[in-house]
Design an enzyme around this catalytic site. Sequence first.
Site, PDB file in Angstrom:
ATOM      1  N   SER A 165      -7.435 -36.211   1.878  1.00  0.00           N
ATOM      2  CA  SER A 165      -8.652 -36.422   1.077  1.00  0.00           C
ATOM      3  C   SER A 165      -8.734 -35.670  -0.232  1.00  0.00           C
ATOM      4  CB  SER A 165      -9.884 -36.089   1.897  1.00  0.00           C
ATOM      5  OG  SER A 165     -10.206 -37.187   2.688  1.00  0.00           O
ATOM      6  N   LYS A 183     -17.759 -30.742  -3.601  1.00  0.00           N
ATOM      7  CA  LYS A 183     -17.880 -31.870  -2.670  1.00  0.00           C
ATOM      8  C   LYS A 183     -19.098 -31.684  -1.783  1.00  0.00           C
ATOM      9  CE  LYS A 183     -15.056 -34.427   0.729  1.00  0.00           C
ATOM     10  NZ  LYS A 183     -13.744 -34.542   1.408  1.00  0.00           N
ATOM     11  N   SER A 211     -11.259 -39.005   0.888  1.00  0.00           N
ATOM     12  CA  SER A 211     -12.697 -38.996   0.870  1.00  0.00           C
ATOM     13  C   SER A 211     -13.292 -38.192  -0.294  1.00  0.00           C
ATOM     14  CB  SER A 211     -13.233 -38.426   2.181  1.00  0.00           C
ATOM     15  OG  SER A 211     -12.867 -37.069   2.332  1.00  0.00           O
TER      16      SER A 211
HETATM   17  N1  GLN Z   1      -8.511 -40.992   4.869  1.00  0.00           N
HETATM   18  C1  GLN Z   1      -8.405 -40.137   6.013  1.00  0.00           C
HETATM   19  C2  GLN Z   1      -9.498 -40.458   6.991  1.00  0.00           C
HETATM   20  O1  GLN Z   1     -10.206 -41.360   6.763  1.00  0.00           O
HETATM   21  C3  GLN Z   1      -8.420 -38.707   5.594  1.00  0.00           C
HETATM   22  C4  GLN Z   1      -9.767 -38.192   5.315  1.00  0.00           C
HETATM   23  C5  GLN Z   1      -9.784 -36.754   4.959  1.00  0.00           C
HETATM   24  O2  GLN Z   1      -8.756 -36.158   4.638  1.00  0.00           O
HETATM   25  N2  GLN Z   1     -10.966 -36.175   5.067  1.00  0.00           N
HETATM   26  O3  GLN Z   1      -9.670 -39.824   7.969  1.00  0.00           O
END
Ligand code: GLN
Length: 484
Positions: free
Chosen positions: A172, A73, A148
Amino acid sequence: MNDLSTLTVHELQAGFRRGDFTPLEALESLENAISSRDPQIGAYLSRDFETARAAAASADILLPLGGVPIAIKDAINVQGEPCRCASKMLENFISPYDATVISKLRAAGAIPFGRLNMDEFAMGSSTENSAFQKTRNPWDTGRIPGGSSGGSAASVASRTAFASLGSDTGGSIRQPAALCGVVGLKPSYGRVSRYGLVAFASSLDQIGPLARTTRDCASLMNILAGKDSRDSTSLDLPAEDFTAALGRDLRGVKLGIPKEYFVDGMDTRVRSRVEAAIAHCESQGAELIEVSLPHTAYAVGVYYIIATAEASANLARFDGVRYGHRADHPRDLLDHYMRSREEGFGSEVKRRIILGTYVLSSGYYDAYYLRAQKVRTLIRRDFEQAFEKVDALVCPTSPDLAFRIGERTDDPLRMYLADIFTIATNLAGICGLSVPCGFVEENGRSLPVGMQFLGRALDETRLLGIADAYERSCGLDFARALPK
Ligand code: GLN
């Protein structure tokens, strides 16, 4: 040469050791797969085949992950490679050092390879917040891959990566794994060093693996976990073999079903697939016990206070002086800061910084931030009480199937609600893993559904054992159930 891109990490290693093929051949298969499939998917932001080939040519296949390419990532630093967090702010940033997880992978013989797309600074649930490109769901390229860590999941699902690393602050790793039909583990807080992960919300962030099987995730965890003097939140625990509970069955396993995770408003097809999978667990000898996590309804609200507060502090370093994009010809210092941040950050990141600054501001701190911390404790206690009665919890990972690209970009609240089943795990610091549990047919396409197993803090070995028992008995061959 055969196409090796469909193999699991485990199969790849067995093939290396039998002499069926070499790490260089495996990498070549991956290169071909990327050239033919990634243009439609967009999982990779960049990749450096030259460096990877050199590493593959000299790989020691006797090491625990010898010769295995692992895609990364874009939030995790790999020395000499761009680390942009899919943000214009870091467009020209090249990592001066390896994150601890990367050093560990290298020491285990793995080949960190490629930069995977994500929501900018990991803020989002669809990977649409990347400043550079969209990533498409390999099962239906009109849909989002989740986020994400959307690139991390889409690459594994489209066979352009054997396994990848993602990060999980509020779902995410697990949510994109669910929407792309792969396995993703969020380790317990403190299990894996965060050194070299660009921080989003430091009390929630964890790095973890995505792969096509539970076994592969367990093998990766054996390398990733452990105390790191460079991350004071990493825990000093005896070395553990995360594969130790693989190969068992579900007899006598007590599975808790949190009633708050089966709610009106979720996709009924998702619900029925998950319920069928839970019934399967029972048929395999698991004991099902209904449990309650009464503070679940507050999790999204609490998360979007705590995560934004921490993000506003963490992202202060991107000011064009210490790090990040620098605006041209500033009039004065204030103009320099304001324009650098205005130009560098995308709109979701700005929204989070503004929210986070607000909840921390004097006069509002007690009303929002402090109160959110108290409710966080209640959420953690809910889990502790549930785990007095059960070995693990089982529930949906996401309330919906992968949605269409563009469908929710104008409705941040709706996007935030997609995290409803994953966020509490991070707030409580426990571990969670998403596995594929079935498909829904829509407009001639199969869309994967994910099911989550949640375990006590530091109970990953047992959690992986339960997920593996489910995987081997459910009749769905995870490693082969891949999009056409
Ligand atoms: N979707 C969540 C957010 O937007 C989680 C994101 C994540 O786990 N990095 O914060």
